[in-house]
Motif scaffolding. Structure first.
Motif, mmCIF file in Angstrom:
data_model
loop_
_atom_site.group_PDB
_atom_site.id
_atom_site.type_symbol
_atom_site.label_atom_id
_atom_site.label_comp_id
_atom_site.label_asym_id
_atom_site.label_seq_id
_atom_site.Cartn_x
_atom_site.Cartn_y
_atom_site.Cartn_z
ATOM 1 N N ARG A 18 -25.015 -19.019 -21.012
ATOM 2 C CA ARG A 18 -26.433 -18.477 -20.940
ATOM 3 C C ARG A 18 -27.636 -19.162 -21.954
ATOM 4 O O ARG A 18 -27.481 -18.848 -23.005
ATOM 5 C CB ARG A 18 -26.842 -16.806 -21.354
ATOM 6 C CG ARG A 18 -28.689 -16.427 -20.216
ATOM 7 C CD ARG A 18 -28.397 -14.396 -20.248
ATOM 8 N NE ARG A 18 -29.748 -14.314 -20.274
ATOM 9 C CZ ARG A 18 -30.673 -14.489 -20.393
ATOM 10 N NH1 ARG A 18 -31.015 -14.393 -21.608
ATOM 11 N NH2 ARG A 18 -32.037 -13.972 -19.604
ATOM 12 N N ASP A 21 -33.673 -19.571 -22.660
ATOM 13 C CA ASP A 21 -34.808 -19.421 -21.243
ATOM 14 C C ASP A 21 -34.456 -18.819 -20.056
ATOM 15 O O ASP A 21 -35.501 -17.985 -19.006
ATOM 16 C CB ASP A 21 -34.946 -20.929 -20.936
ATOM 17 C CG ASP A 21 -34.511 -21.320 -20.034
ATOM 18 O OD1 ASP A 21 -33.808 -21.660 -20.394
ATOM 19 O OD2 ASP A 21 -34.778 -23.157 -19.607
ATOM 20 N N SER A 23 -32.194 -19.635 -18.478
ATOM 21 C CA SER A 23 -30.774 -20.182 -17.721
ATOM 22 C C SER A 23 -29.420 -20.046 -17.301
ATOM 23 O O SER A 23 -29.106 -19.568 -18.390
ATOM 24 C CB SER A 23 -31.265 -22.259 -17.973
ATOM 25 O OG SER A 23 -32.379 -22.203 -17.833
ATOM 26 N N TYR A 24 -28.853 -20.633 -16.736
ATOM 27 C CA TYR A 24 -27.527 -20.664 -16.648
ATOM 28 C C TYR A 24 -26.557 -22.131 -16.772
ATOM 29 O O TYR A 24 -27.157 -22.826 -15.772
ATOM 30 C CB TYR A 24 -26.445 -19.516 -15.372
ATOM 31 C CG TYR A 24 -27.164 -18.166 -15.914
ATOM 32 C CD1 TYR A 24 -26.406 -16.538 -16.824
ATOM 33 C CD2 TYR A 24 -27.891 -17.972 -15.467
ATOM 34 C CE1 TYR A 24 -26.725 -16.099 -17.222
ATOM 35 C CE2 TYR A 24 -28.841 -16.543 -15.756
ATOM 36 C CZ TYR A 24 -27.795 -15.768 -16.651
ATOM 37 O OH TYR A 24 -27.729 -14.212 -16.916
ATOM 38 N N LEU A 40 -25.970 -26.423 -13.332
ATOM 39 C CA LEU A 40 -27.475 -25.914 -14.473
ATOM 40 C C LEU A 40 -28.388 -24.736 -13.633
ATOM 41 O O LEU A 40 -28.612 -25.815 -12.796
ATOM 42 C CB LEU A 40 -27.921 -26.779 -15.608
ATOM 43 C CG LEU A 40 -29.687 -26.150 -16.269
ATOM 44 C CD1 LEU A 40 -28.488 -24.932 -17.541
ATOM 45 C CD2 LEU A 40 -29.882 -27.188 -16.840
ATOM 46 N N ILE A 41 -28.126 -23.792 -13.729
ATOM 47 C CA ILE A 41 -29.231 -22.692 -12.553
ATOM 48 C C ILE A 41 -31.011 -22.749 -13.712
ATOM 49 O O ILE A 41 -30.559 -21.660 -14.541
ATOM 50 C CB ILE A 41 -28.313 -21.813 -11.982
ATOM 51 C CG1 ILE A 41 -27.342 -22.554 -11.193
ATOM 52 C CG2 ILE A 41 -29.146 -20.856 -11.406
ATOM 53 C CD1 ILE A 41 -26.466 -21.295 -10.474
ATOM 54 N N SER A 42 -31.836 -23.166 -13.053
ATOM 55 C CA SER A 42 -33.175 -22.416 -13.870
ATOM 56 C C SER A 42 -33.237 -21.217 -13.297
ATOM 57 O O SER A 42 -33.599 -20.139 -12.364
ATOM 58 C CB SER A 42 -33.890 -23.485 -13.685
ATOM 59 O OG SER A 42 -34.526 -23.151 -12.500
ATOM 60 N N PRO A 43 -34.209 -20.569 -14.385
ATOM 61 C CA PRO A 43 -35.075 -18.969 -14.102
ATOM 62 C C PRO A 43 -35.316 -18.877 -12.361
ATOM 63 O O PRO A 43 -36.024 -17.841 -12.135
ATOM 64 C CB PRO A 43 -35.596 -18.392 -14.677
ATOM 65 C CG PRO A 43 -35.320 -19.585 -16.070
ATOM 66 C CD PRO A 43 -34.784 -20.547 -15.476
ATOM 67 N N VAL A 47 -31.660 -26.298 -9.321
ATOM 68 C CA VAL A 47 -30.654 -26.390 -9.813
ATOM 69 C C VAL A 47 -30.061 -27.228 -9.408
ATOM 70 O O VAL A 47 -30.187 -28.412 -9.000
ATOM 71 C CB VAL A 47 -29.351 -25.695 -8.388
ATOM 72 C CG1 VAL A 47 -27.776 -25.624 -9.237
ATOM 73 C CG2 VAL A 47 -29.516 -23.967 -8.355
ATOM 74 N N PHE A 81 -37.632 -29.207 -14.096
ATOM 75 C CA PHE A 81 -36.444 -28.802 -14.764
ATOM 76 C C PHE A 81 -36.633 -28.839 -16.456
ATOM 77 O O PHE A 81 -35.390 -28.805 -17.076
ATOM 78 C CB PHE A 81 -35.239 -29.824 -14.159
ATOM 79 C CG PHE A 81 -33.822 -28.495 -14.480
ATOM 80 C CD1 PHE A 81 -34.159 -28.234 -12.842
ATOM 81 C CD2 PHE A 81 -33.383 -28.137 -14.820
ATOM 82 C CE1 PHE A 81 -32.936 -27.027 -12.668
ATOM 83 C CE2 PHE A 81 -32.060 -26.836 -14.541
ATOM 84 C CZ PHE A 81 -31.804 -26.623 -14.215
ATOM 85 N N ALA A 84 -34.648 -26.292 -19.041
ATOM 86 C CA ALA A 84 -33.705 -26.059 -18.594
ATOM 87 C C ALA A 84 -32.585 -26.982 -19.616
ATOM 88 O O ALA A 84 -31.652 -26.906 -19.020
ATOM 89 C CB ALA A 84 -33.801 -25.796 -17.533
ATOM 90 N N SER A 85 -33.228 -28.455 -20.144
ATOM 91 C CA SER A 85 -31.846 -28.724 -20.861
ATOM 92 C C SER A 85 -32.932 -29.543 -21.658
ATOM 93 O O SER A 85 -33.405 -29.169 -21.985
ATOM 94 C CB SER A 85 -31.336 -29.915 -19.782
ATOM 95 O OG SER A 85 -32.867 -30.921 -19.088
#
Length: 85
Positions: A18, A21, A23-24, A40-43, A47, A81, A84-85
Motif C-alpha cells: 500500500r 497516496d 495506491s495499491y 498498480l491501482i490508483s485511488p 489501473v 497516473f 501512483a508511481s
C-alpha cells in the motif's frame, strides 16, 4: 510489503504494497522495490498492468481508465497516473 521468504535474496518475490497516496501494488518485488510484473491501482480507479523495474513503471503494459483500456504498449504515458508511481 508482504512477501514470501522461499526465494533467494536476488530473485523476484510476490507481494503486495500500500503506497502512501492510497495506491495499491500487487506483484513482484526485488530487494524491496517493485520489479517484474505487477498491477498498480490508483485511488481514482486507474489501473496499470505491466512491467516494473527499480520501483518504476517500465516496459510493456496496459493502462485502464474508467471507460476501458486507454493505452497498451511500451512506455505508458504518465497521464492520470503520475501520483501512483
Amino acid at each position: 510489503i508482504v512477501s514470501f521468504d522461499l526465494f533467494p535474496h536476488d530473485c523476484r518475490r510476490p507481494g503486495m504494497m500500500r503506497i502512501s497516496d492510497g495506491s495499491y501494488f500487487f506483484g513482484e518485488f526485488k530487494e524491496g522495490k517493485r520489479h517484474g510484473v505487477g498491477v498498480l491501482i490508483s485511488p481514482n480507479g486507474v489501473v496499470y498492468e505491466g512491467e516494473f523495474s527499480d520501483d518504476m513503471r517500465d516496459g510493456c503494459g496496459c493502462l485502464w481508465e474508467h471507460s476501458g483500456p486507454a493505452y497498451f504498449g511500451n512506455s505508458i504515458p504518465a497521464r492520470s497516473f503520475d501520483h501512483a508511481s
